[in-house]
Design a protein around this motif. Structure first.
Motif, mmCIF file in Angstrom:
data_model
loop_
_atom_site.group_PDB
_atom_site.id
_atom_site.type_symbol
_atom_site.label_atom_id
_atom_site.label_comp_id
_atom_site.label_asym_id
_atom_site.label_seq_id
_atom_site.Cartn_x
_atom_site.Cartn_y
_atom_site.Cartn_z
ATOM 1 N N PHE A 245 -37.216 -30.562 31.908
ATOM 2 C CA PHE A 245 -38.004 -29.431 32.390
ATOM 3 C C PHE A 245 -39.412 -29.411 31.790
ATOM 4 O O PHE A 245 -40.004 -28.346 31.636
ATOM 5 C CB PHE A 245 -37.305 -28.090 32.131
ATOM 6 N N ALA A 270 -41.201 -25.843 30.437
ATOM 7 C CA ALA A 270 -41.183 -24.736 31.385
ATOM 8 C C ALA A 270 -40.807 -23.415 30.718
ATOM 9 O O ALA A 270 -41.336 -22.356 31.065
ATOM 10 C CB ALA A 270 -40.215 -25.047 32.530
ATOM 11 N N GLU A 271 -39.932 -23.464 29.732
ATOM 12 C CA GLU A 271 -39.476 -22.228 29.096
ATOM 13 C C GLU A 271 -40.542 -21.581 28.218
ATOM 14 O O GLU A 271 -40.418 -20.419 27.837
ATOM 15 C CB GLU A 271 -38.234 -22.513 28.262
ATOM 16 N N LYS A 277 -41.433 -20.273 33.577
ATOM 17 C CA LYS A 277 -40.123 -19.743 33.204
ATOM 18 C C LYS A 277 -39.586 -18.804 34.280
ATOM 19 O O LYS A 277 -38.393 -18.851 34.626
ATOM 20 C CB LYS A 277 -40.232 -19.013 31.869
ATOM 21 N N LEU A 281 -38.105 -22.366 36.330
ATOM 22 C CA LEU A 281 -36.970 -22.758 35.504
ATOM 23 C C LEU A 281 -35.635 -22.304 36.085
ATOM 24 O O LEU A 281 -34.680 -23.091 36.169
ATOM 25 C CB LEU A 281 -37.149 -22.193 34.086
#
Length: 564
Positions: A245, A270-271, A277, A281
């Protein structure tokens, strides 16, 4: 010990090149391919120099190893600019290549002109041959050229690190390491001379790093696979992620839809980015859990967007995930775009394939021209024999009783300029002799046929066109074989000689007869024709006689035009 070192580095560079061939595909920058071709050739030159027994052999080996010294820094610079998404104007590209060829030309003049080396001799160090040199002014220009290429490369890497979010920092770092190793090695060689040269080992290290880089290219350089067509439409956004990710990139349309993407750095998780997010995500995780195409809707400022999640493919391999974003209000235009996308992508792939093939052909022709430039008795021989082969093939194809294909015609005409590449290994003293050869000199000259086949094999080793590679090898190796078995290098007889070599032999001999050389005047068409016809069944394949006879008027008209 020193010879073993050079042999080891040659083996390593060949192994790394084979690894590159194994992972190669059409999206790789042609300059990467050129680097992996030139490094083993250059390392071979170091090995040959270390075992040379004569000054002439040492000079030829030095010519070979300088292929890497002159061209690799240029290729590295071009790769760095391409990876950093910086396009050089055409005039600069031409200028850089012209300067490099000019300096390499001065290297080839070593031993008979004082431009690159004022004087040369050989000595032995720990059993290995060492070339003792007094440098000329072109050697200083060589260092200036290398410095300029290095400076441009470092500037491009630094600028991309600071200014370009779309360029991966990992790629920048991996590109900087071999660049730094190369310059450090040059400095060591200049100020702290060793008994052996560090460059072969440096080349192998650079190959290793570039193998790591090309493994990443298809993930980061998504514009080469899908993004270009999407960008052209302006209707569809695109985001790409790897399997962890990490954000790989997005196109301009996605950034217009969601301006937050402009501030997102490539390789960001991404987080850790609020927008990714919230909007990417969860969709990616949902796609993984459902193991199916995940389609969802998102409304914003009066627009409804469709998020379509799927795998990101590198040919048949899954390399990550992609999210296609479309405005549903133009759904029909989107469907039409997909149809156009496939055809546009195919056209772009074909155009790039043609471009790479043209660059490859130009490199081969340049090598052949370089070799011919060393022979002061055969000016224009490459061009003329290629045209002769074309004329003969036109006649052969008219009734085609030999049952040759159009692919064969294309391959032999394309291979004809390479037939004398082996002369690069012939010493200047023999190649440039103004008179006839002694028996000993002739034996050395004859070695160019087998050497030419070997060089063609190495140059074309990584090509996808196996059929052309075989034709080119046969033309270079066997064009001096004779129908009665009295030719060289293997003394093949009759149909043992490949057809392409038999055709090349007629063109080669005909041009030698009717062209003026430093040791003879040109022969009349009537005299040349008699020799060719008398040679049918002895020197040449009797079955080719009617095609030669049919081609004779065009051949004579061609050579009359050349003499005007």
């Amino acid at each position: 010990m020193i010879i073993g070192y050079y042999a080891t580095t040659l083996g390593i560079s060949l192994a790394l090149t084979l690894m590159y061939v194994f992972i190669w595909h059409k999206h790789f920058d042609v300059h990467f391919t050129l680097m992996f071709i030139f490094i083993p050739i250059s390392n071979l030159g170091f090995l040959l120099l270390s075992i040379a027994t004569t000054l002439e052999g040492a000079v030829v080996s030095n010519d070979i190893l300088y292929l890497g010294a002159c061209f690799l820094m240029l290729f590295i610079m071009m790769c760095i600019l391409d990876r950093c998404d910086m396009k050089l104007p055409k005039v600069l590209r031409v200028s850089f290549f012209s300067i490099t060829f000019l300096i390499y030309g001065s290297v080839l003049s070593a031993g008979w002109m004082p431009y690159f080396y004022k004087s040369l001799s050989i000595t032995k160090v720990d059993g290995a041959t060492l070339l003792v040199k007094e440098y000329g002014f072109m050697h200083t220009m060589f260092y200036v050229m290398v410095g300029v290429y290095f400076a441009i490369s470092i500037w491009a890497l630094f600028y991309s690190l600071v200014k370009k979010n779309e360029v991966s920092n990992k790629t920048i770092g991996m590109m900087a390491i071999p660049e730094g190793i190369a310059i450090f090695t040059y400095i060591i060689q200049i100020f702290f001379p060793l008994k052996f040269n560090l460059l072969p080992a440096c080349y192998c290290l650079a190959q290793g790093f570039f193998l790591l880089i090309v493994r990443k290219i298809c993930m980061y350089d998504v514009s080469e696979t899908h993004i270009d067509s999407v960008n052209e439409s302006g209707e569809t956004g695109f985001m790409a992620f790897d399997f962890r990710f990490n954000f790989l990139g997005a196109n301009d349309t996605a950034r217009v839809f969601f301006p937050e993407l402009k501030a997102v750095k490539v390789d960001s998780k991404a987080e850790t980015v609020p927008f990714l997010k919230d909007q990417a995500l969860n969709r990616l995780r949902g796609f993984i859990e459902d193991n199916n195409n995940d389609t969802s809707f998102y409304s914003r400022e009066g627009h409804t967007f469709i998020f379509d999640v799927d795998y990101l493919y590198d040919e048949k391999r899954k390399r990550g995930y992609r999210i296609i974003i479309t405005d549903d209000t133009k759904n029909q235009e989107y469907i039409a775009l997909i149809n156009r996308f496939n055809s546009t992508l195919q056209e772009e792939v074909e155009e790039k394939t043609v471009h790479i093939a043209e660059m490859h052909d130009n490199l081969i022709l340049s090598l052949a021209t370089m070799v011919e430039s060393r022979d002061n008795s055969t000016g224009g021989h490459i061009r003329r024999t290629s045209d002769c082969v074309r004329i003969l093939m036109d006649e052969i194809m008219k009734n085609n009783r030999l049952h040759v294909s159009k692919e064969f015609r294309r391959a032999i005409i394309k291979a004809a300029p390479m037939h004398d590449l082996g002369k690069i290994a012939v010493p200047d003293a023999i190649l440039q002799k103004p008179g006839r050869f002694t028996p000993e000199e002739y034996e050395k000259m004859k070695a160019h046929a087998a050497e030419g086949g070997r060089i063609v094999h190495q140059v074309l080793e990584s090509t996808d066109d196996e059929y052309f590679r075989k034709i080119a090898e046969n033309v270079a190796t066997y064009h001096h074989e004779r129908w009665d078995g009295s030719g060289y290098p293997k003394g093949l007889k009759g149909l043992e000689i490949p057809l392409e070599a038999r055709i090349m032999a007629i063109a080669d001999v005909y041009d030698a007869l009717v062209s003026k050389r430093v040791y003879k005047e040109s022969m009349s068409f009537e005299e040349a024709d008699k020799i060719i016809l008398d040679g049918m069944g002895k020197h040449f394949d009797q079955r080719l006689e009617p095609y030669y006879v049919a081609a004779r008027p065009r051949l004579e008209a061609y050579y009359r035009k050349q003499s005007e």
